[in-house]
Write an enzyme that holds these catalytic residues in place. Structure first.
Site, mmCIF file in Angstrom:
data_model
loop_
_atom_site.group_PDB
_atom_site.id
_atom_site.type_symbol
_atom_site.label_atom_id
_atom_site.label_comp_id
_atom_site.label_asym_id
_atom_site.label_seq_id
_atom_site.Cartn_x
_atom_site.Cartn_y
_atom_site.Cartn_z
ATOM 1 N N HIS A 9 -50.196 -19.470 -67.699
ATOM 2 C CA HIS A 9 -51.552 -19.036 -68.055
ATOM 3 C C HIS A 9 -51.760 -19.531 -69.435
ATOM 4 O O HIS A 9 -50.955 -19.859 -70.313
ATOM 5 C CB HIS A 9 -52.146 -17.566 -68.044
ATOM 6 C CG HIS A 9 -52.353 -17.200 -66.619
ATOM 7 N ND1 HIS A 9 -51.272 -16.738 -65.948
ATOM 8 C CD2 HIS A 9 -53.355 -17.051 -65.879
ATOM 9 C CE1 HIS A 9 -51.890 -16.128 -64.939
ATOM 10 N NE2 HIS A 9 -52.966 -16.572 -64.702
ATOM 11 N N LYS A 46 -54.501 -15.694 -73.018
ATOM 12 C CA LYS A 46 -54.296 -14.493 -72.239
ATOM 13 C C LYS A 46 -53.744 -13.104 -73.069
ATOM 14 O O LYS A 46 -52.701 -13.613 -73.622
ATOM 15 C CB LYS A 46 -53.702 -14.974 -70.938
ATOM 16 C CG LYS A 46 -53.647 -13.788 -69.919
ATOM 17 C CD LYS A 46 -53.218 -14.215 -68.607
ATOM 18 C CE LYS A 46 -53.146 -13.258 -67.543
ATOM 19 N NZ LYS A 46 -54.412 -12.491 -67.196
#
Ligand SMILES: NC(=O)c1ccc[n+]([C@@H]2O[C@H](COP(=O)([O-])OP(=O)(O)OC[C@H]3O[C@@H](n4cnc5c(N)ncnc54)[C@H](OP(=O)(O)O)[C@@H]3O)[C@@H](O)[C@H]2O)c1
Length: 243
Positions: A137, A141
């Site tokens: 990701h 995040k």
């Protein structure tokens, strides 16, 4: 406007802005936008039917309680607050509102979960295959592993008898046969990639879902908000897609 449904966005970050665009695509009015500097309040006089929360793990329960006191439905996409899930389910039942929660609102990931379940059921029979989950990701995040990777991990543990625990830390010893390793990398702007790898002495099978943009998550969350109108109780996105 679409049946005069009005949506409130809670958390106006990357996903909140995508929700706004997804609502525009469906001709749905976003009548309220709440963020950390302009939080939703129990005393507020608001004009919306469903709230969609993509905020922060520490904010979810408070936002949920306020929305439920306002007697409005809520869709929650925020991840990493699983320790409060049973509390939230019980409060949803008492409140009479509808609450739709999921760690992943993309239709593709819901298809992927079904493929993953079939793969895990097969790996249960063919014991020469080991199995692991990788996810990547964007570097902003907050949680690791992703809520989606953890939900894939639970699905695998439920299917494979020889796997009984999730390993998320970097091991300083050999991974035990009963451990299912989930590994995470944070890099640049990746919207979300999840891989399930099955490995035998003879070959490797890799199943990957790559979100290209955040659009799919936002479209799914807006769809869930529309679906929730007139409903009560606790749902996951898969309940909606299966119904
Ligand atoms: N379920 C899914 O399909 C899915 C898909 C993608 C992402 N997610 C999850 O959605 C969440 C948000 O992701 P993101 O990428 O949009 O993060 P983000 O860009 O950091 O946005 C979060 C926003 O929420 C705000 N916020 C923090 N506390 C708040 C509060 N008490 N009330 C209202 N707003 C508040 C933040 O403000 P500040 O920046 O000022 O703190 C920020 O604007 C994460 O948990 C992520 O894992 C879920």
């Amino acid at each position: 406007m679409n049946d005069n449904i009005k949506i409130a966005i809670i958390g106006y970050g990357a996903m909140g802005k995508e929700i706004e665009k997804a609502a525009q695509r469906r001709n749905i009015e976003v009548s309220e936008i709440f963020d950390i500097d302009n939080p939703i309040s129990e005393a507020g006089k608001y004009n919306f039917d469903v709230a969609i929360d993509f905020s922060a793990p520490s904010a979810v329960m408070n936002n949920f309680r306020i929305v439920s006191k306002l007697a409005k439905n809520i869709v929650i996409g925020t991840t990493a607050w699983g320790e409060h899930l049973s509390e939230l389910k019980a409060e949803t039942q008492k409140s009479g509102i509808a609450c739709v929660c999921d760690s992943n609102f993309s239709i593709g990931m819901n298809i992927f979960r079904k493929i993953a379940k079939t793969a895990a059921d097969l790996a249960n029979k063919f014991t020469e295959y080991d199995i692991a989950v990788f996810e990547s990701h964007h570097n902003r995040k907050l949680d690791s592993p992703s809520g989606t990777a953890l939900s894939l991990g639970d699905l695998i543990l439920n299917s494979i008898d020889r796997k009984s625990e999730i390993l998320i830390d970097r091991p300083n010893a050999a991974v035990k046969p009963e451990q299912l390793q989930i590994s995470s990398i944070r890099l640049g702007s990746i919207a979300g990639t999840h891989t399930i790898a099955l490995d035998s002495p003879a070959d490797t099978i890799e199943l990957t879902h790559s979100a290209r943009t955040r659009e799919g998550f936002a479209d799914g969350a807006v769809y869930a908000a529309i679906w929730s109108i007139g409903k009560r109780g606790f749902y996951q996105f898969s309940d909606i897609l299966d119904s």
